[in-house]
Design an enzyme around this catalytic site. Structure first.
Site, PDB file in Angstrom:
ATOM      1  N   ILE A  72     -28.991  -0.759  16.357  1.00  0.00           N
ATOM      2  CA  ILE A  72     -28.408  -1.116  14.964  1.00  0.00           C
ATOM      3  C   ILE A  72     -27.721  -0.535  14.879  1.00  0.00           C
ATOM      4  O   ILE A  72     -27.475  -0.459  13.522  1.00  0.00           O
ATOM      5  CB  ILE A  72     -29.977  -0.554  14.602  1.00  0.00           C
ATOM      6  CG1 ILE A  72     -30.812   0.680  14.336  1.00  0.00           C
ATOM      7  CG2 ILE A  72     -30.870  -1.738  15.130  1.00  0.00           C
ATOM      8  CD1 ILE A  72     -31.403   0.727  13.607  1.00  0.00           C
ATOM      9  N   LYS A  93     -34.990  -1.197  10.624  1.00  0.00           N
ATOM     10  CA  LYS A  93     -36.088  -1.808  11.521  1.00  0.00           C
ATOM     11  C   LYS A  93     -37.320  -1.590  11.475  1.00  0.00           C
ATOM     12  O   LYS A  93     -37.910  -1.276  12.039  1.00  0.00           O
ATOM     13  CB  LYS A  93     -35.524  -1.445  12.644  1.00  0.00           C
ATOM     14  CG  LYS A  93     -35.820  -1.999  14.166  1.00  0.00           C
ATOM     15  CD  LYS A  93     -34.996  -2.329  15.192  1.00  0.00           C
ATOM     16  CE  LYS A  93     -36.057  -2.778  16.092  1.00  0.00           C
ATOM     17  NZ  LYS A  93     -34.837  -2.787  17.499  1.00  0.00           N
ATOM     18  N   LEU A 139       1.427   7.809 -12.700  1.00  0.00           N
ATOM     19  CA  LEU A 139       1.906   7.056 -10.883  1.00  0.00           C
ATOM     20  C   LEU A 139       2.332   5.182 -11.211  1.00  0.00           C
ATOM     21  O   LEU A 139       2.405   4.994 -11.773  1.00  0.00           O
ATOM     22  CB  LEU A 139       0.907   7.340 -10.653  1.00  0.00           C
ATOM     23  CG  LEU A 139       1.109   7.536  -9.094  1.00  0.00           C
ATOM     24  CD1 LEU A 139       2.565   7.787  -8.194  1.00  0.00           C
ATOM     25  CD2 LEU A 139       0.223   7.023  -8.682  1.00  0.00           C
ATOM     26  N   LEU A 145       3.389   2.679  -8.195  1.00  0.00           N
ATOM     27  CA  LEU A 145       3.459   2.518  -7.091  1.00  0.00           C
ATOM     28  C   LEU A 145       3.681   0.657  -6.810  1.00  0.00           C
ATOM     29  O   LEU A 145       3.182   0.307  -7.734  1.00  0.00           O
ATOM     30  CB  LEU A 145       2.119   2.792  -6.409  1.00  0.00           C
ATOM     31  CG  LEU A 145       1.762   4.691  -5.574  1.00  0.00           C
ATOM     32  CD1 LEU A 145       0.851   4.577  -4.737  1.00  0.00           C
ATOM     33  CD2 LEU A 145       2.940   5.128  -4.741  1.00  0.00           C
ATOM     34  N   HIS A 164       6.958   3.422  -5.353  1.00  0.00           N
ATOM     35  CA  HIS A 164       7.508   4.623  -6.304  1.00  0.00           C
ATOM     36  C   HIS A 164       8.906   3.744  -6.775  1.00  0.00           C
ATOM     37  O   HIS A 164       9.877   2.695  -6.021  1.00  0.00           O
ATOM     38  CB  HIS A 164       8.289   5.397  -5.395  1.00  0.00           C
ATOM     39  CG  HIS A 164       8.917   6.599  -6.088  1.00  0.00           C
ATOM     40  ND1 HIS A 164      10.460   6.168  -6.620  1.00  0.00           N
ATOM     41  CD2 HIS A 164       8.376   7.513  -5.872  1.00  0.00           C
ATOM     42  CE1 HIS A 164      10.800   7.268  -7.194  1.00  0.00           C
ATOM     43  NE2 HIS A 164       9.793   8.338  -6.883  1.00  0.00           N
ATOM     44  N   PRO A 165       9.452   3.626  -7.908  1.00  0.00           N
ATOM     45  CA  PRO A 165       9.922   2.958  -8.413  1.00  0.00           C
ATOM     46  C   PRO A 165      11.359   2.458  -7.907  1.00  0.00           C
ATOM     47  O   PRO A 165      12.724   1.582  -8.253  1.00  0.00           O
ATOM     48  CB  PRO A 165      10.559   3.124 -10.165  1.00  0.00           C
ATOM     49  CG  PRO A 165      10.273   4.531  -9.849  1.00  0.00           C
ATOM     50  CD  PRO A 165       8.945   4.633  -8.721  1.00  0.00           C
ATOM     51  N   PHE A 184      19.138   8.355   0.510  1.00  0.00           N
ATOM     52  CA  PHE A 184      17.620   9.567   0.946  1.00  0.00           C
ATOM     53  C   PHE A 184      16.980   9.577   1.249  1.00  0.00           C
ATOM     54  O   PHE A 184      15.958  10.605   2.560  1.00  0.00           O
ATOM     55  CB  PHE A 184      18.054  11.235   0.394  1.00  0.00           C
ATOM     56  CG  PHE A 184      16.797  10.719  -1.147  1.00  0.00           C
ATOM     57  CD1 PHE A 184      16.396  11.197  -1.408  1.00  0.00           C
ATOM     58  CD2 PHE A 184      18.211  10.423  -2.938  1.00  0.00           C
ATOM     59  CE1 PHE A 184      15.199  11.055  -2.574  1.00  0.00           C
ATOM     60  CE2 PHE A 184      17.949  10.401  -3.747  1.00  0.00           C
ATOM     61  CZ  PHE A 184      16.412  11.091  -3.979  1.00  0.00           C
TER      62      PHE A 184
END
Length: 292
Positions: free
Chosen positions: A74, A101, A232, A234, A236-237, A244
């Site tokens: 199980i 069980k 934040l 996401l 990342h703009p 880099f």
């Protein structure tokens, strides 16, 4: 981020799991309990049933797994239920599956035998690290080490070190940059806190935008999660505009999709300047400069 916990207790399913021949031949009743943590931000924002995890659909998946191919343990059954639910429902962040069980072949009085397994969804994650103060190479090496020690982050690849021209037109020393990729079970804001803690430990203090940095640890992406709040954003703009970031990231994750484009495609589309991002392996003066 909005999360809800779905609890489902005592789902009764007939299955043929067990070690003894009688168990696989005759079968028996299993009771399944679920505790499912779900990202409900989109569902609750628009009160949209189609963005939520359907309780009936959860039950259907569990019933299909328990009534299907027999297994001896199980423990195995619990693991397979958990893996199946994570694969089928992308908004599940974590879950606990308990397989009970009641008819286990035990020659002593008992009320229940159960096995419980826990899972957290693991997503691909990317970071950009950079600094232009002090011993830059040593600081970046230390930052990578500390990132890998964060509970819930598994570092899988680290790019080589690059010397990069300062961003934003501020007169200052060149930066050293690298990227790190891996997997994580942490939520976006927990990852952001980890980044900020590493920056602080390495001497980062508030300063002008695009100014000198003792350490910069940026969270680039977390799977295909989208976050947009005052703290934040996401993905990342600025990823698509920063050589880099893209050049080191393309070294270790060229096929990673961000906003529908692969990192290698972003690099190809990025306007470049001569010597804007140079591998330190091709420029021995990189490390020597920090020692003068």
């Amino acid at each position: 981020m909005s999360q809800s916990v779905i609890r489902l207790d005592g789902l009764s399913v007939f299955g043929r799991h067990g070690v003894l021949p009688e168990e696989t031949r005759l079968g028996q009743k299993f009771l399944i309990d679920l505790v499912v943590t779900v990202d409900t931000a989109m569902a609750t924002r628009h009160d949209d049933y189609h963005q939520a995890v359907c309780y009936a659909a959860l039950c259907d998946r569990v019933v299909a797994r328990v009534s299907g191919e027999p297994v001896q343990l199980i423990e195995t059954l619990a693991d397979r239920i958990a893996d199946d639910l994570l694969a089928q429902f992308p908004t599940i962040a974590a879950l606990t599956v308990r397989v009970n069980k009641p008819g286990a072949p035990i020659a002593h009085p008992f009320s229940m035998v159960s096995v419980e397994t826990h899972r957290k969804r693991s997503l691909k994650v990317g970071f950009s690290l950079g600094c232009n103060l002090g011993d830059r190479a040593a600081a970046l090496s230390m930052a990578v080490t500390w990132l890998g020690l964060v509970d819930g982050i598994a570092v899988e690849a680290v790019s080589q070190l690059y010397r990069t021209a300062p961003w934003g037109g501020v007169d200052q020393p060149d930066f050293y940059n690298l990227c790190v990729t891996g997997t994580t079970s942490l939520e976006p804001h927990a990852l952001l806190r980890a980044c900020k803690e590493i920056e602080a430990r390495l001497g980062r203090v508030p300063g002008p935008r695009w100014g000198q940095r003792a350490m910069d640890v940026d969270l680039l992406y977390l799977g295909d999660r989208v976050v947009d709040d005052p703290v934040l954003i996401l993905p990342h703009p600025q990823i698509a505009h920063r050589a880099f970031v893209l050049v080191p990231l393309a070294e270790i994750a060229p096929e990673q999709k961000i906003g529908g484009l692969s990192v290698s495609d972003m690099v190809d589309r990025l306007p470049r300047e001569a010597d804007d991002v140079v591998p330190c392996a091709d420029q021995p003066s990189c490390n020597a400069e920090d020692l003068t």
